[in-house]
Design a protein around this motif. Structure first.
Motif, PDB file in Angstrom:
ATOM      1  N   VAL A 187      46.004   6.283  41.321  1.00 16.13           N
ATOM      2  CA  VAL A 187      47.185   6.223  40.447  1.00 16.13           C
ATOM      3  C   VAL A 187      47.534   7.628  39.974  1.00 16.13           C
ATOM      4  N   GLN A 188      46.521   8.378  39.565  1.00 12.80           N
ATOM      5  CA  GLN A 188      46.754   9.752  39.111  1.00 12.80           C
ATOM      6  C   GLN A 188      47.382  10.578  40.231  1.00 12.80           C
ATOM      7  N   GLU A 189      46.934  10.356  41.445  1.00  9.43           N
ATOM      8  CA  GLU A 189      47.467  11.107  42.580  1.00  9.43           C
ATOM      9  C   GLU A 189      48.967  10.874  42.745  1.00  9.43           C
ATOM     10  N   VAL A 190      49.395   9.616  42.620  1.00  4.56           N
ATOM     11  CA  VAL A 190      50.815   9.271  42.779  1.00  4.56           C
ATOM     12  C   VAL A 190      51.651   9.899  41.661  1.00  4.56           C
ATOM     13  N   VAL A 191      51.189   9.760  40.422  1.00  3.61           N
ATOM     14  CA  VAL A 191      51.930  10.294  39.278  1.00  3.61           C
ATOM     15  C   VAL A 191      51.964  11.821  39.322  1.00  3.61           C
ATOM     16  N   SER A 192      50.838  12.433  39.615  1.00  2.42           N
ATOM     17  CA  SER A 192      50.766  13.891  39.669  1.00  2.42           C
ATOM     18  C   SER A 192      51.673  14.448  40.767  1.00  2.42           C
ATOM     19  N   LYS A 193      51.759  13.734  41.858  1.00  2.00           N
ATOM     20  CA  LYS A 193      52.630  14.164  42.963  1.00  2.00           C
ATOM     21  C   LYS A 193      54.087  14.166  42.508  1.00  2.00           C
ATOM     22  N   ALA A 194      54.484  13.147  41.749  1.00  2.00           N
ATOM     23  CA  ALA A 194      55.852  13.073  41.228  1.00  2.00           C
ATOM     24  C   ALA A 194      56.107  14.209  40.239  1.00  2.00           C
ATOM     25  N   ILE A 195      55.125  14.492  39.372  1.00  2.00           N
ATOM     26  CA  ILE A 195      55.263  15.578  38.392  1.00  2.00           C
ATOM     27  C   ILE A 195      55.422  16.921  39.102  1.00  2.00           C
ATOM     28  N   ASN A 196      54.563  17.172  40.082  1.00  2.00           N
ATOM     29  CA  ASN A 196      54.628  18.435  40.815  1.00  2.00           C
ATOM     30  C   ASN A 196      55.954  18.573  41.571  1.00  2.00           C
ATOM     31  N   LYS A 197      56.417  17.466  42.139  1.00  2.00           N
ATOM     32  CA  LYS A 197      57.687  17.504  42.858  1.00  2.00           C
ATOM     33  C   LYS A 197      58.822  17.812  41.888  1.00  2.00           C
ATOM     34  N   GLY A 198      58.780  17.182  40.701  1.00  6.41           N
ATOM     35  CA  GLY A 198      59.825  17.403  39.712  1.00  6.41           C
ATOM     36  C   GLY A 198      59.886  18.850  39.242  1.00  6.41           C
ATOM     37  N   ILE A 199      58.730  19.481  39.072  1.00  8.68           N
ATOM     38  CA  ILE A 199      58.686  20.885  38.659  1.00  8.68           C
ATOM     39  C   ILE A 199      59.245  21.769  39.766  1.00  8.68           C
ATOM     40  N   GLU A 200      58.911  21.433  41.009  1.00 13.30           N
ATOM     41  CA  GLU A 200      59.381  22.220  42.144  1.00 13.30           C
ATOM     42  C   GLU A 200      60.880  22.054  42.390  1.00 13.30           C
ATOM     43  N   ASP A 201      61.393  20.817  42.229  1.00 14.34           N
ATOM     44  CA  ASP A 201      62.826  20.609  42.510  1.00 14.34           C
ATOM     45  C   ASP A 201      63.713  20.860  41.291  1.00 14.34           C
ATOM     46  N   GLY A 202      63.081  21.194  40.153  1.00 13.40           N
ATOM     47  CA  GLY A 202      63.851  21.558  38.974  1.00 13.40           C
ATOM     48  C   GLY A 202      64.289  20.403  38.099  1.00 13.40           C
ATOM     49  N   SER A 203      63.862  19.183  38.424  1.00  9.66           N
ATOM     50  CA  SER A 203      64.264  18.034  37.604  1.00  9.66           C
ATOM     51  C   SER A 203      63.369  17.875  36.372  1.00  9.66           C
ATOM     52  N   ILE A 204      62.159  18.449  36.421  1.00 10.88           N
ATOM     53  CA  ILE A 204      61.239  18.457  35.277  1.00 10.88           C
ATOM     54  C   ILE A 204      61.126  19.887  34.772  1.00 10.88           C
TER      55      ILE A 204
END
Length: 221
Positions: free
Chosen positions: A146-163
């Motif tokens: 579960v942590q892997e899925v959530v962390s992947k979304a967080i990292n993607k958001g930081i990279e794409d500028g949405s977070i």
């Protein structure tokens, strides 16, 4: 396949079905009444299996509690992962993926309150009875997915500028803060229900949905 191989396969299938029945019985008891009050004889009777046979599968109540916890998480994983692995999910921004995951907590509260109660009872039992960490390694790995899925979304958001990029060095803290907030709130709402008259003034699912929106707004770029 030889007759002997087929016979062994049939035996394995029967064994797996029996184990699943045992874990379902344990889960039902544990999620309704907690773990401490339930005896192995209760589980054996409900699962329609002899107590001696139950002990051959699970030697202690600690063991069956741990296996039930893993079984419960696996069931939830099987429910959500097809959507997480879909093309529609993949094209979302990191923030949108996180918003989708947060929305799943609302659905979890609505559709699987017994799961939330059980995890609360299990965590409390594991701490109180001092179950050794090495016995919880496989359970931790299950939660780690579960942590892997959530962390992947967080990292993607930081990279794409949405977070907001200010969280670039705090991805793990962001994961634990958001997940603990949602999970703890969902468990409290499930356990307390309408204990006080004020509890009935706001729908639990609506509270969780609002919390999810607040969390998303707080990390949005």
């Amino acid at each position: 396949m030889t007759e002997k191989e087929k016979l062994l396969e049939d035996k394995d299938e029967i064994k797996n079905l029996r184990k699943n029945r045992i874990l379902q019985s344990a889960f039902t008891f544990f999620s309704e009444k907690g773990i401490d009050t339930i005896a192995m004889t209760d589980i054996a009777k409900d699962a329609e299996i002899g107590v001696a046979s139950l002990y051959r599968y699970y030697e202690t109540k600690d063991e069956i509690a741990i296996k039930t916890a893993m079984w419960a998480w696996e069931n939830q994983k099987e429910d959500i992962m097809p959507e997480i692995e879909s093309a529609d999910y993949e094209v979302k921004t990191g923030l949108e993926q996180l918003d989708f995951i947060f929305g799943k907590f609302v659905k979890l509260f609505e559709n699987a309150p017994d799961f939330l109660r059980f995890i609360y009872f299990f965590d409390s039992y594991a701490v109180r009875t001092k179950i050794a960490q090495e016995r919880l390694v496989d359970y931790e790995k299950m939660i780690g997915t579960v942590q892997e899925v959530v962390s992947k979304a967080i990292n993607k958001g930081i990279e794409d500028g949405s977070i907001d990029k200010k969280y670039a060095k705090d991805e793990e803290k962001l994961y634990f803060t958001t997940m603990h907030s949602l999970f703890s709130t969902a468990q409290k709402l499930t356990l307390n229900k309408n204990m006080l008259s004020i509890d009935s003034k706001t729908n639990g699912a609506e509270q969780l949905a609002l919390l999810a929106k607040i969390l998303i707004a707080g990390i949005k770029a």
